[in-house]
Design a protein around this motif. Structure first.
Motif, PDB file in Angstrom:
ATOM      1  N   MET A   1     -10.059   2.184   7.274  1.00  0.00           N
ATOM      2  CA  MET A   1      -9.640   1.072   6.417  1.00  0.00           C
ATOM      3  C   MET A   1      -9.813   1.486   4.966  1.00  0.00           C
ATOM      4  N   TRP A   2      -8.819   1.163   4.148  1.00  0.00           N
ATOM      5  CA  TRP A   2      -8.860   1.367   2.699  1.00  0.00           C
ATOM      6  C   TRP A   2      -8.691  -0.011   2.082  1.00  0.00           C
ATOM      7  N   GLY A   3      -9.706  -0.463   1.368  1.00  0.00           N
ATOM      8  CA  GLY A   3      -9.677  -1.821   0.865  1.00  0.00           C
ATOM      9  C   GLY A   3      -9.716  -2.774   2.046  1.00  0.00           C
ATOM     10  N   SER A   4      -9.156  -3.945   1.859  1.00  0.00           N
ATOM     11  CA  SER A   4      -9.237  -4.957   2.921  1.00  0.00           C
ATOM     12  C   SER A   4      -8.039  -4.957   3.863  1.00  0.00           C
ATOM     13  N   SER A   5      -6.958  -4.212   3.521  1.00  0.00           N
ATOM     14  CA  SER A   5      -5.762  -4.379   4.343  1.00  0.00           C
ATOM     15  C   SER A   5      -4.900  -3.133   4.553  1.00  0.00           C
ATOM     16  N   ILE A   6      -5.348  -1.967   4.110  1.00  0.00           N
ATOM     17  CA  ILE A   6      -4.560  -0.746   4.316  1.00  0.00           C
ATOM     18  C   ILE A   6      -5.253   0.136   5.341  1.00  0.00           C
ATOM     19  N   ILE A   7      -4.484   0.569   6.330  1.00  0.00           N
ATOM     20  CA  ILE A   7      -4.974   1.506   7.329  1.00  0.00           C
ATOM     21  C   ILE A   7      -4.489   2.883   6.879  1.00  0.00           C
ATOM     22  N   GLY A   8      -5.436   3.733   6.479  1.00  0.00           N
ATOM     23  CA  GLY A   8      -5.089   5.031   5.919  1.00  0.00           C
ATOM     24  C   GLY A   8      -5.516   6.178   6.804  1.00  0.00           C
ATOM     25  N   PHE A   9      -4.870   7.320   6.561  1.00  0.00           N
ATOM     26  CA  PHE A   9      -5.107   8.517   7.362  1.00  0.00           C
ATOM     27  C   PHE A   9      -5.311   9.697   6.424  1.00  0.00           C
ATOM     28  N   GLY A  10      -6.456  10.369   6.563  1.00  0.00           N
ATOM     29  CA  GLY A  10      -6.776  11.471   5.670  1.00  0.00           C
ATOM     30  C   GLY A  10      -7.019  10.943   4.273  1.00  0.00           C
ATOM     31  N   SER A  11      -7.309  11.840   3.353  1.00  0.00           N
ATOM     32  CA  SER A  11      -7.478  11.436   1.955  1.00  0.00           C
ATOM     33  C   SER A  11      -7.257  12.638   1.061  1.00  0.00           C
ATOM     34  N   TYR A  12      -7.013  12.344  -0.192  1.00  0.00           N
ATOM     35  CA  TYR A  12      -6.887  13.399  -1.197  1.00  0.00           C
ATOM     36  C   TYR A  12      -7.428  12.860  -2.507  1.00  0.00           C
ATOM     37  N   HIS A  13      -7.802  13.776  -3.382  1.00  0.00           N
ATOM     38  CA  HIS A  13      -8.294  13.402  -4.703  1.00  0.00           C
ATOM     39  C   HIS A  13      -7.211  13.745  -5.708  1.00  0.00           C
ATOM     40  N   TYR A  14      -6.815  12.759  -6.514  1.00  0.00           N
ATOM     41  CA  TYR A  14      -5.789  12.988  -7.520  1.00  0.00           C
ATOM     42  C   TYR A  14      -6.400  12.873  -8.908  1.00  0.00           C
ATOM     43  N   LYS A  15      -5.767  13.554  -9.835  1.00  0.00           N
ATOM     44  CA  LYS A  15      -6.152  13.431 -11.238  1.00  0.00           C
ATOM     45  C   LYS A  15      -4.877  13.527 -12.051  1.00  0.00           C
ATOM     46  N   TYR A  16      -4.597  12.456 -12.805  1.00  0.00           N
ATOM     47  CA  TYR A  16      -3.397  12.402 -13.632  1.00  0.00           C
ATOM     48  C   TYR A  16      -3.664  13.018 -15.005  1.00  0.00           C
ATOM     49  N   ALA A  17      -2.600  13.358 -15.701  1.00  0.00           N
ATOM     50  CA  ALA A  17      -2.701  13.906 -17.057  1.00  0.00           C
ATOM     51  C   ALA A  17      -3.447  12.949 -17.984  1.00  0.00           C
ATOM     52  N   SER A  18      -3.357  11.644 -17.687  1.00  0.00           N
ATOM     53  CA  SER A  18      -4.033  10.630 -18.507  1.00  0.00           C
ATOM     54  C   SER A  18      -5.553  10.684 -18.348  1.00  0.00           C
ATOM     55  N   GLY A  19      -6.003  11.432 -17.337  1.00  0.00           N
ATOM     56  CA  GLY A  19      -7.434  11.496 -17.064  1.00  0.00           C
ATOM     57  C   GLY A  19      -7.855  10.585 -15.928  1.00  0.00           C
ATOM     58  N   HIS A  20      -6.981   9.617 -15.552  1.00  0.00           N
ATOM     59  CA  HIS A  20      -7.280   8.718 -14.435  1.00  0.00           C
ATOM     60  C   HIS A  20      -7.347   9.539 -13.149  1.00  0.00           C
ATOM     61  N   GLU A  21      -8.372   9.310 -12.362  1.00  0.00           N
ATOM     62  CA  GLU A  21      -8.485  10.031 -11.096  1.00  0.00           C
ATOM     63  C   GLU A  21      -9.097   9.139 -10.031  1.00  0.00           C
TER      64      GLU A  21
END
Length: 141
Positions: free
Chosen positions: A46-66
């Motif tokens: 479960m991701w949050g209260s309502s998303i069923i997710g599979f695997g994961s990855y780490h992202y980092k945008y040019a803006s610095g948000h990750e």
């Protein structure tokens, strides 16, 4: 500082599916759970209260948000079922052209029911999304 709302949780995927109001949508959610598990090779979380997710990855945008996000996922929402795949991949558009009855938003693909789509194309979308995201955000060891 911005805090992600959608994080992986320890909540039970089956408990979430069992609480879906519509019996048909519950049935489709169970079918999608099997399809995504098989095609991705990952255990559902479960991701949050309502998303069923599979695997994961780490992202980092040019803006610095990750942050972290599921590689692929779905959510049996009231109106439609949301499918989550990577955006920005040209192969995604070609595959969506063969998926069957759906609509698309910026990041989501919406279906009414699994019977409306080609399951083999769905599996290809899942696998392509995973490859695309792993190429775009390689893990650094």
């Amino acid at each position: 500082m911005y805090e992600l709302k959608t994080k992986e949780t320890d909540n039970s995927v089956m408990d979430f599916i069992e609480q879906v109001d519509s019996p048909k949508k519950r049935e489709d959610a169970c079918r999608l759970l099997d399809i995504f598990t098989e095609a991705s090779g990952f255990t559902a979380k479960m991701w949050g209260s309502s998303i069923i997710g599979f695997g994961s990855y780490h992202y980092k945008y040019a803006s610095g948000h990750e942050g972290d996000a599921p590689l692929v996922g779905f959510s049996p929402r009231k109106a439609k079922i949301s499918l989550y795949f990577a955006t920005g991949d040209e192969e995604r558009e070609e595959l969506l052209g063969r998926l069957g009855k759906h609509t698309s938003g910026k990041a989501c693909v919406y279906i009414n029911k699994v019977a409306d789509i080609d399951v083999e194309v769905l599996k290809a979308l899942i696998q392509r999304s995973i490859v695309f995201l792993r190429d775009m955000y390689p893990e650094k060891n």
